[in-house]
Motif scaffolding. Structure first.
Motif, PDB file in Angstrom:
ATOM      1  N   MET A 134       0.821  -1.199   0.000  1.00 30.84           N
ATOM      2  CA  MET A 134       0.000   0.000   0.000  1.00 30.84           C
ATOM      3  C   MET A 134       0.865   1.263   0.000  1.00 30.84           C
ATOM      4  O   MET A 134       0.524   2.274  -0.636  1.00 30.84           O
ATOM      5  N   ARG A 135       1.982   1.203   0.679  1.00 33.30           N
ATOM      6  CA  ARG A 135       2.915   2.329   0.692  1.00 33.30           C
ATOM      7  C   ARG A 135       3.471   2.572  -0.706  1.00 33.30           C
ATOM      8  O   ARG A 135       3.611   3.728  -1.152  1.00 33.30           O
ATOM      9  N   LEU A 136       3.782   1.491  -1.404  1.00 33.76           N
ATOM     10  CA  LEU A 136       4.293   1.614  -2.769  1.00 33.76           C
ATOM     11  C   LEU A 136       3.228   2.206  -3.683  1.00 33.76           C
ATOM     12  O   LEU A 136       3.521   3.097  -4.505  1.00 33.76           O
ATOM     13  N   ILE A 137       2.010   1.714  -3.571  1.00 35.47           N
ATOM     14  CA  ILE A 137       0.916   2.229  -4.406  1.00 35.47           C
ATOM     15  C   ILE A 137       0.757   3.732  -4.196  1.00 35.47           C
ATOM     16  O   ILE A 137       0.536   4.494  -5.147  1.00 35.47           O
ATOM     17  N   ASN A 138       0.913   4.179  -2.966  1.00 36.73           N
ATOM     18  CA  ASN A 138       0.762   5.596  -2.650  1.00 36.73           C
ATOM     19  C   ASN A 138       1.939   6.429  -3.163  1.00 36.73           C
ATOM     20  O   ASN A 138       1.748   7.552  -3.666  1.00 36.73           O
TER      21      ASN A 138
ATOM     22  N   ARG B 232      -5.044  -9.701  -5.055  1.00 40.55           N
ATOM     23  CA  ARG B 232      -6.278  -9.879  -5.831  1.00 40.55           C
ATOM     24  C   ARG B 232      -7.376  -8.922  -5.355  1.00 40.55           C
ATOM     25  O   ARG B 232      -8.153  -8.394  -6.161  1.00 40.55           O
ATOM     26  N   ALA B 233      -7.444  -8.735  -4.043  1.00 36.41           N
ATOM     27  CA  ALA B 233      -8.476  -7.864  -3.486  1.00 36.41           C
ATOM     28  C   ALA B 233      -8.167  -6.385  -3.721  1.00 36.41           C
ATOM     29  O   ALA B 233      -9.091  -5.561  -3.848  1.00 36.41           O
ATOM     30  N   THR B 234      -6.890  -6.040  -3.810  1.00 38.12           N
ATOM     31  CA  THR B 234      -6.479  -4.633  -3.916  1.00 38.12           C
ATOM     32  C   THR B 234      -6.553  -4.103  -5.336  1.00 38.12           C
ATOM     33  O   THR B 234      -6.992  -2.961  -5.574  1.00 38.12           O
ATOM     34  N   ALA B 235      -6.115  -4.893  -6.298  1.00 36.15           N
ATOM     35  CA  ALA B 235      -5.997  -4.422  -7.686  1.00 36.15           C
ATOM     36  C   ALA B 235      -7.270  -3.775  -8.239  1.00 36.15           C
ATOM     37  O   ALA B 235      -7.190  -2.712  -8.890  1.00 36.15           O
ATOM     38  N   PRO B 236      -8.446  -4.353  -8.024  1.00 31.19           N
ATOM     39  CA  PRO B 236      -9.658  -3.758  -8.615  1.00 31.19           C
ATOM     40  C   PRO B 236      -9.979  -2.352  -8.108  1.00 31.19           C
ATOM     41  O   PRO B 236     -10.770  -1.629  -8.744  1.00 31.19           O
ATOM     42  N   HIS B 237      -9.404  -1.924  -7.011  1.00 29.42           N
ATOM     43  CA  HIS B 237      -9.716  -0.620  -6.432  1.00 29.42           C
ATOM     44  C   HIS B 237      -8.912   0.518  -7.070  1.00 29.42           C
ATOM     45  O   HIS B 237      -9.143   1.686  -6.732  1.00 29.42           O
ATOM     46  N   TYR B 238      -7.972   0.196  -7.973  1.00 35.96           N
ATOM     47  CA  TYR B 238      -7.127   1.222  -8.585  1.00 35.96           C
ATOM     48  C   TYR B 238      -7.134   1.030 -10.096  1.00 35.96           C
ATOM     49  O   TYR B 238      -6.820  -0.071 -10.589  1.00 35.96           O
ATOM     50  N   ASP B 239      -7.443   2.097 -10.831  1.00 40.07           N
ATOM     51  CA  ASP B 239      -7.548   1.951 -12.285  1.00 40.07           C
ATOM     52  C   ASP B 239      -6.199   1.787 -12.970  1.00 40.07           C
ATOM     53  O   ASP B 239      -6.131   1.344 -14.117  1.00 40.07           O
TER      54      ASP B 239
END
Length: 614
Positions: free
Chosen positions: A517-521, A553-560
């Protein structure tokens, strides 16, 4: 004096360890079987020390060491000589560093050898054939230290001529008990403290200083119960306890041990802050109850099958791990278990009932005429010479690195060369901009940056030649926090490409989700992020790698701007790629390279239809 029902304690320990090694996913905490053995050894050795002192007012240290040598060393040597020829059934990877492994085993330092070499008790990709001898090292360290301490105590107390024999024995017990409790508390506390903040608990598990407390718990119990020299309070407890109550409590203690085997987890800190201690306490309870049951059953004999299994348990422990590692590489798990028992049990029986007594100069169960026949002696000498020769030759030809390690080493050199070239290009571009007075433009390089671990590193050459405009930055044992550092560094140096493929998770640990999550941010705008789920054939849903895959799998759909490629699913559909491997790496197999690249291509294809991070 032989105590009936002690055999069942050994059997419980053996079943726990064997089940753990054979079916780790189903019985994840079975490693506590070793602590059952440790507790029992501490009890038995200390009780025999007390009996010897009560009988002779002394404790002979050399005789003690001699008995321990004949009980431990010959079976160990025999098992090594029997196992090594069987390694020709599997890949040379399984004899990597064989000479060092054997030296560590025979020198009783396997535990520290594994710590220094970065060995992991649970996740060693190519498991050492003799890693299980770490427990012999800890046991031998206990014998050496405890034997010397008992000798010194006996020397001091034995000199007090103004005390009668009973008083000297009582004082000997008190001294042993107090020291046992001091060492018990110190060792258990050290394990709890040193386990703080770890992601791999192997170093604290292997360390003698942190893992000696089960022995000292058993030693403390021995001073309270004993074998021949038992205390009056314990005698009174035996007289006033019902036989069936003892049997019921003993069954409950065994059930508790087995229940812990299902609940405990090697990678949980709770195991090291009380779990192993609880298992040792249950083993101690079973020991006390078995000692009481012995006196309650004077006319009942222990089943011969139980005596046989207990007698051969040590040798079976020596054989089971290397045999299973070898057989599991050439067949399925259930057949490998059957072959391990079919080979290991006869070898264990022959070792215990024939070879070991013959070496120690004791009576054997064989017909003396057969044992002393020239033909049999000649055959045994010939077989021994052949086994020693094969072992020596195998050690000499054993590689220093596995195929995977060699591939990673060479790939690391090429990767460093590529990175230097990339950074050079960046510096040249920056210099041109500075000289010509242009305004720098923050431009993200096109193409693909693949960030991975040892699996990615093994496929590096194939990836570079089949994924256009790509770079690969892969490193063995890379976890999510290290991957984050790598990506952010590449981002700051303007070498992180538009499409970032993250092939991380096999080495997942607590906190990996937060790092993702830190990386995504912190990933800068202009990038696609492709998450590739990790695959480990050995993993069950409770493993960190499996949990991390579910989180991706759960995280990917929340970010385009995030796509997902399911390597875990794709690899699971091709089990043939991992036959004969550790279940994680495909060790340069072309078929593995193809489907691994296919997984990344699928992720990149999905990213084309998505926007970059805004």
């Amino acid at each position: 004096m032989r105590i009936k029902w002690f055999s069942f304690i050994r059997i419980v320990g053996l079943i726990s360890v064997l089940t753990y090694h054979f079916y780790r996913n189903s019985y994840p905490g079975g490693f506590i079987g070793v602590d059952v053995f440790f507790t029992f050894s501490g009890f038995l050795i200390t009780a025999l020390m007390i009996d010897e002192f009560a009988r002779s007012n002394r404790f002979c240290l050399l005789a003690f060491y001699r008995r321990r040598f004949y009980r431990i060393v010959p079976p160990l040597v025999i098992s090594i000589l029997v196992v090594v020829p069987l390694t020709y059934l599997v890949s040379p990877d399984y004899i990597t560093g064989l000479g060092k492994q054997i030296t560590a085993a025979l020198g009783f330092v396997t535990n520290y050898f594994e710590i220094l070499s970065g060995g992991s008790y649970e996740t060693k990709f190519i498991p050492h054939l003799f890693i299980h001898t770490w427990s012999l090292a800890v046991e031998m360290h206990f014998y050496l230290v405890w034997g010397l301490i008992a000798f010194l105590i006996a020397k001091i107390i034995g000199k007090k001529q103004n005390e009668d024999g009973a008083t000297r024995v009582a004082n000997f017990k008190i001294a042993i008990f107090l020291l046992s409790m001091v060492f018990l508390v110190a060792s258990a506390t050290l394990m709890a403290v040193k386990s703080r903040g770890l992601t791999d608990y192997s170093p604290v598990y292997f360390d003698s200083l942190t893992h000696l407390f089960p022995f000292f718990l058993g030693a403390a119990v021995a001073t309270l119960t004993g074998i021949k020299s038992i205390s009056r309070p314990f005698e009174g407890l035996i007289r006033h306890t019902n036989r069936w109550l003892i049997v019921a409590l003993m069954a409950l203690s065994f059930a508790g041990i087995f229940a812990l085997g299902f609940k405990m987890d090697f990678d949980s800190r709770a195991t090291y802050t009380g779990g192993i201690l609880l298992a040792s306490i249950l083993a101690s309870l079973a020991i006390v109850l078995a000692r009481m049951l012995h006196d309650h059953t004077p006319n009942i004999d222990e089943p011969k099958w139980a005596t046989f299994i207990a007698a051969t348990s040590y040798s079976m422990y020596l054989y089971h791990w290397p045999l299973f590692v070898i057989f599991s590489q050439v067949t399925n798990t259930n057949l490998a278990v059957a072959l391990t028992i079919a080979v290991g049990l006869p070898c264990s029986a022959l070792s215990y009932y024939v070879i070991e007594p013959a070496i120690a100069g004791k009576e054997t169960k064989m017909d003396d005429r057969l044992l002393h026949s020239k033909a049999l002696k000649g055959l045994l000498v010939l077989v021994t010479i052949l086994l020693v020769a094969v072992t020596g030759y195998t050690v000499k030809k054993a590689p220093n690195l596995t195929q995977l390690e060699n591939r990673l080493w060479l790939g690391g050199l090429e990767q460093s060369k590529d990175q230097m070239s990339t950074y050079k290009d960046v510096m040249v571009d920056a210099h041109i901009v500075s000289v010509n007075g242009y305004t720098p433009v923050d431009k993200i390089p096109a193409g693909v940056s693949i960030i991975g671990d040892s699996v990615t590193a093994g496929a590096r050459d194939y990836l570079l030649s089949h994924i256009p405009d790509s770079t690969v930055d892969a490193q063995a044992n890379r976890s999510m926090d290290l991957a984050y550092t790598t990506i952010i560094a590449a981002q700051k140096n303007h070498v992180l490409r538009k499409n970032v493929v993250l092939c991380i998770g096999t080495n997942a640990h607590n906190g990996s989700e937060q790092q993702l999550m830190r990386l995504i941010n912190d990933l800068e705008p202009g990038h696609h992020l492709i998450l590739m789920t990790p695959y480990d054939r050995r993993a069950n849903p409770t493993w960190n790698s499996s949990k991390f895959a579910d989180f991706e799998r759960a995280t990917a759909p929340h970010y385009d701007f995030i796509s997902l490629t399911d390597w875990q699913k794709l690899a699971g559909e091709h089990p043939e790629v991992f036959n004969g491997t550790d279940g994680v790496h495909f060790v340069g197999r072309q078929s593995g390279n193809i489907i691994y690249t296919q997984a990344i291509d699928e992720g990149l294809a999905a990213a084309k239809d998505k926007p970059v991070k805004k």
